[in-house]
Structure formats: structure tokens, C-alpha cells
Design an enzyme around this catalytic site. Structure first.
Site, mmCIF file in Angstrom:
data_model
loop_
_atom_site.group_PDB
_atom_site.id
_atom_site.type_symbol
_atom_site.label_atom_id
_atom_site.label_comp_id
_atom_site.label_asym_id
_atom_site.label_seq_id
_atom_site.Cartn_x
_atom_site.Cartn_y
_atom_site.Cartn_z
ATOM 1 N N ASP A 1 33.025 41.364 46.347
ATOM 2 C CA ASP A 1 34.000 42.446 46.246
ATOM 3 C C ASP A 1 34.210 43.038 47.638
ATOM 4 O O ASP A 1 33.289 43.629 48.203
ATOM 5 C CB ASP A 1 33.499 43.513 45.277
ATOM 6 C CG ASP A 1 34.547 44.565 44.969
ATOM 7 O OD1 ASP A 1 35.590 44.620 45.665
ATOM 8 O OD2 ASP A 1 34.332 45.342 44.030
ATOM 9 N N CYS B 1 38.665 41.206 37.613
ATOM 10 C CA CYS B 1 37.661 41.749 38.525
ATOM 11 C C CYS B 1 37.363 43.180 38.090
ATOM 12 O O CYS B 1 37.705 43.578 36.977
ATOM 13 C CB CYS B 1 38.108 41.660 39.990
ATOM 14 S SG CYS B 1 39.481 42.725 40.458
ATOM 15 N N CYS C 1 41.823 44.076 44.208
ATOM 16 C CA CYS C 1 41.387 43.199 45.305
ATOM 17 C C CYS C 1 41.345 41.735 44.868
ATOM 18 O O CYS C 1 42.268 40.968 45.133
ATOM 19 C CB CYS C 1 40.020 43.620 45.844
ATOM 20 S SG CYS C 1 39.963 45.278 46.577
ATOM 21 N N ARG C 2 40.284 41.342 44.194
ATOM 22 C CA ARG C 2 40.036 39.929 43.914
ATOM 23 C C ARG C 2 40.966 39.329 42.871
ATOM 24 O O ARG C 2 41.532 38.253 43.089
ATOM 25 C CB ARG C 2 38.575 39.731 43.496
ATOM 26 C CG ARG C 2 37.603 40.118 44.600
ATOM 27 C CD ARG C 2 36.186 40.160 44.109
ATOM 28 N NE ARG C 2 35.998 41.263 43.173
ATOM 29 C CZ ARG C 2 34.911 41.470 42.449
ATOM 30 N NH1 ARG C 2 33.905 40.614 42.527
ATOM 31 N NH2 ARG C 2 34.804 42.507 41.653
ATOM 32 N N SER C 3 41.119 39.993 41.723
ATOM 33 C CA SER C 3 41.943 39.374 40.676
ATOM 34 C C SER C 3 43.423 39.307 41.040
ATOM 35 O O SER C 3 44.067 38.285 40.761
ATOM 36 C CB SER C 3 41.716 40.034 39.311
ATOM 37 O OG SER C 3 41.964 41.411 39.328
ATOM 38 N N ASN D 1 40.841 45.652 39.713
ATOM 39 C CA ASN D 1 42.139 44.982 39.639
ATOM 40 C C ASN D 1 43.062 45.317 40.813
ATOM 41 O O ASN D 1 44.276 45.361 40.669
ATOM 42 C CB ASN D 1 42.814 45.285 38.296
ATOM 43 C CG ASN D 1 43.975 44.361 37.962
ATOM 44 O OD1 ASN D 1 44.957 44.797 37.389
ATOM 45 N ND2 ASN D 1 43.885 43.099 38.311
#
Length: 167
Positions: A133, A12, A17-19, A15
């Protein structure tokens, strides 16, 4: 000789939040299926903003509420990652584009996928949406992201297993 592990990298922007959420979810999924010895899973960001930081507190909280432990230290995507990982999963179109710019050869490009290509709610759609995001949003957006990741990870795992069995 030990079989090489299948290496999966979630990417993401920052690095945190999402990943990391996808990494934690995917690790839980492969553990639940007793497949962890066959995989190496990691996460990275295309930017250097948060190197060394832990995941966003709301990422951790949303994961825990769904039974997922998210442990990670942010790092930036490197050219070496493009060689080292078998599957590089981008959380949005911008990340996807940044990854392809970093690795501009055909071998690298064949490894890169948009995460939501595997989302059961958008499969066979003409447009693959981004994983939103949640960084500048409230907690409910982090929960929404975790739900997307949870429902999509199973299809991603099945895709990888089917592909690996054909090798």
C-alpha cells in the site's frame, strides 16, 4: 442474446491507490487486445474512508508515466458485488480476509483471488506477497506498485480467459 460480460473487481483498502491502478491497467490491457466488449472492470475498497474521491494523485501520475489512464471514483465493496462479479481480486491478505468475511459462502469464496498469485516474479512461491500500500509513502512506492500491477495483469488476464474458455 448478448453474452454476459466477464466481470472483474479489484479490491484494496481505500480504493484510491492500488485497486484503481489495477482497474486502469486491466482496462488498457483488454483494450490493447481488443477484448473490451467481453469485460466489465471495476474497483472497490473494503473501507468507507474515501467514498466518492478520485484516485490518489500519485496513482494517476505513476499510471500516466506508463501509458495508463486511471479514472475512478472510490466506492465501498458491497455484498451485492460478491454476487455480481465473476472475479474478485484482492490486493493484499487483509483485503482478501475482509472479502471472505463479507461473503461467507463457497460460491463467493471461489471467486476471490490474491492479485499477486498471478505475479510472474512470485508464481510457484510458497508465500504470495501483498501489493504494498503506497498511501503513506513517497512517489517511488506508487511507481513500484504500478510496475507490479503492470507485470501481473497479463497473467491474470490469461488465467481468466483460460478459465472462461473451459466453461
Amino acid at each position: 442474446m448478448e453474452k454476459k460480460k466477464i466481470r472483474v473487481l479489484f479490491v484494496c483498502h481505500g480504493n484510491i491507490c492500488r485497486s484503481p491502478a489495477a482497474k486502469g491497467t486491466f482496462i488498457k490491457l483488454i483494450r490493447d487486445k481488443k477484448l473490451e466488449e467481453y469485460f466489465h472492470v471495476d474497483a472497490a475498497g473494503v473501507s468507507a474512508y474515501h467514498i466518492g474521491e478520485s484516485p490518489h494523485p500519485n496513482t494517476i501520475k505513476a499510471g500516466l508515466e506508463m501509458g495508463i489512464t486511471i479514472q475512478h471514483k472510490a466506492r465501498q465493496l458491497t455484498y451485492k458485488d460478491l454476487d455480481d462479479f465473476d472475479y474478485i481480486i484482492a490486493m493484499d491478505h487483509y483485503n482478501y480476509s475482509d472479502i471472505l468475511k463479507l461473503g461467507n459462502n463457497n460460491d463467493h469464496q471461489k471467486k476471490v483471488f490474491l492479485f499477486r498469485e498471478f505475479d510472474p516474479e512470485v508464481i510457484n512461491s510458497h508465500h504470495v506477497p501483498d501489493v504494498p500500500d503506497p498511501y503513506y509513502s513517497g512517489y517511488s512506492k506508487f511507481v513500484e506498485v504500478q510496475k507490479i500491477i503492470l507485470r501481473t495483469s497479463e497473467n491474470l488476464l490469461n488465467f481468466i480467459l483460460e478459465r472462461e474458455l473451459k466453461k
